[in-house]
Design an enzyme around this catalytic site. Structure first.
Site: not given
Ligand SMILES: *Cc1c(COP(=O)(O)O)cnc(C)c1O
Length: 491
Positions: A111-113, A116
């Site tokens: 989920f960091k995408d 980011l």
């Protein structure tokens, strides 16, 4: 258009614009930037009809008020493009009676995408707006997923060097390989002999003691408000999908269950609710490191406890940085500064004030393994270990409270990122013995078990060259960074 300004949670830094807050990362009083007021949405029906990209533009323009609409458009469209393998970007899936918002369709499968993919572009623009001509150095501490997503986001971006520090034994073998094989001359990956908190503390120290004249230090960690804001969007997108695909009546409130570590994901849900999205309860799910569970149920935050390594490393966190933002929104800057002072001196504080609209539950290691097994056996759907913690926590919450409000579980990683733990969890019932040598052996088994295709980003790792293999002690991080930068300057 009303200008949204940013203030520090500790109240001693000057107010600033969005681009300034994004550029600075941490405020100079040690606090985190938050919007001074929450912009309110005025037409939910319209927002719910938009594509992910247009929804993002409409939400983000309320917060990033010193960016032009052309700038925002270009950043959003470049961030959420074919890098994501789903057109919906964050598809909502129903499995059995459970809804999962799949936030792992980006380039690094976590989920960091979601944030980011966007942050590097908005940060680069911020530097331009403020005439920063120095080299920008991004410092990041990671418990696994942030590091790879930040590397992907910043790789090859001109004028930026990115440094990722990760706890050498605190990430999965696939996560480690994903980072160590990262391409890009401007990427640097360093293993730290310590746990995530040591690593995060080391990075914070570099910021506070930084005496570098010729570089501009910034952060890709979720202390940066530019990480938080793009995450608000998928709460709206999830709600829209509930209305359009699963028959929710617009205006009805729903719950979200969020597998929580640094408290960034769930805080974005709180921001969405403050803006006017009909959310009833945000359920904070913890693994065995249940500091947040204790905080929400008893009012005491206490990091003085054993650090437990679990199979959900991104939630193995004893200091949840973004909780500071919630303390500020509920209690104001004076209280927040006082509590953060107690946290740094004694490692604990008490905050008994009510936290409306939040609930908490937790799952032990055994319970999450069983959750993975149960979901697989019942629905053929494979949960990653973080999502499993949320799934189990939600089931416990529902049994304990009888709250049957429609609920969405945020699914934060593709299970292929954690093949050994997922295979072990499932195999207890399906195989007489676990039969794999290493992560790649486990991947082959997972491939057979899974109804979804195995992601090529993971399957290709086996043949990729390891480019980064430096290891250091927590107290050497700063020195190492300066050395590498000095060497770079000679090139
Ligand atoms: C980062 C991460 C989390 C925790 O999110 P926070 O915003 O730190 O609370 C949960 N699951 C996965 C897979 C993650 O990468």
């Amino acid at each position: 258009m009303i200008l949204t300004q940013y203030v520090s949670t500790r109240g001693k830094a000057d107010k600033c614009s969005a681009s300034q807050a994004i550029l600075t990362g941490l405020a100079n009083d040690g606090g985190l930037y938050v919007p001074e007021i929450f912009p309110k949405i005025d037409n939910l029906t319209h927002l719910l009809s938009l594509s992910y990209q247009d929804l993002a533009i409409n939400i983000l323009k309320l917060f990033l008020t010193d960016y032009s609409s052309d700038e925002l458009k270009s950043c959003v469209y470049k961030a959420y493009d074919e890098k994501f393998d789903s057109q919906i970007i964050a598809p909502l899936e129903k499995r059995g009676e459970y809804y999962f918002l799949e936030l792992f369709h980006g380039p690094t499968l976590a989920f960091k995408d979601m944030a980011l993919s966007f942050l590097p572009r908005i940060l680069k623009l911020a530097a331009k707006k403020h005439d920063i001509n120095k080299k920008i150095v991004i410092l990041t501490a990671t418990s696994g997923d942030t590091g790879k997503a930040a590397l992907e986001g910043f790789a090859h971006i001109e004028g930026v060097e990115i440094f990722v520090f990760f706890p050498s034994e605190g990430v999965s073998s696939i996560q480690k390989l994903q980072m160590q094989t990262q391409a890009g001359e401007n990427t640097h990956v360093i293993a730290v002999n310590g746990n995530f908190d040591d690593t995060q503390t080391g990075v914070k120290k570099i910021f506070l003691e930084n005496h570098l004249e010729n570089v501009y230090l910034s952060s890709a960690n979720s202390i940066n408000i530019g990480r938080l804001l793009p995450q608000i969007v998928y709460y709206f997108s999830a709600y829209a999908q509930m209305v359009h695909r699963f028959g929710l009546k617009e205006g009805d409130r729903i719950n979200f269950t969020v597998p929580t570590g640094n408290f960034g994901n769930i805080l974005a849900g709180y921001y969405a609710r403050e803006m006017g999205l009909p959310i009833k309860t945000l359920l904070c799910a913890s693994n065995d490191n249940r500091v947040l569970y204790d905080f929400f149920t008893k009012g005491d935050y206490d990091k003085n406890r054993e650090f437990i390594v679990t199979t959900s490393p991104s939630m193995d966190i004893l200091v949840s940085s973004n909780l500071e933002r919630l303390l500020y929104h509920i209690g104001g800057s004076e209280i927040t500064a006082e509590l953060m002072d107690q946290l740094s001196k004694k490692g604990k504080y008490s905050f008994l004030t009510e936290k409306p609209g939040f609930a908490a539950n937790c799952a032990t290691q055994d319970e999450s393994n069983e959750g993975i097994r149960r979901m697989y056996n019942d629905n053929g759907y494979i949960l990653d270990p973080h999502t499993a913690v949320a799934y189990v926590s939600y089931r416990k919450y529902r049994t304990e409270t009888n709250d049957f409000t429609p609920n969405i579980i945020l699914s934060t990683a593709n299970p292929f990122k954690f093949p050994e733990s997922v295979c072990k969890a499932i195999s207890q019932q399906n195989f007489s013995k676990v039969n794999f040598q290493d992560a790649f052996g486990a991947l082959e088994i997972l491939k057979k078990l899974s109804l979804s295709p195995a992601p090529s980003q993971i399957m290709n790792l086996k043949t990729k060259k390891v480019r980064h293999s430096i290891v250091c002690m927590p107290d050497e991080m700063g020195e190492l960074l300066f050395k590498i930068l000095a060497l770079d300057a000679l090139k």
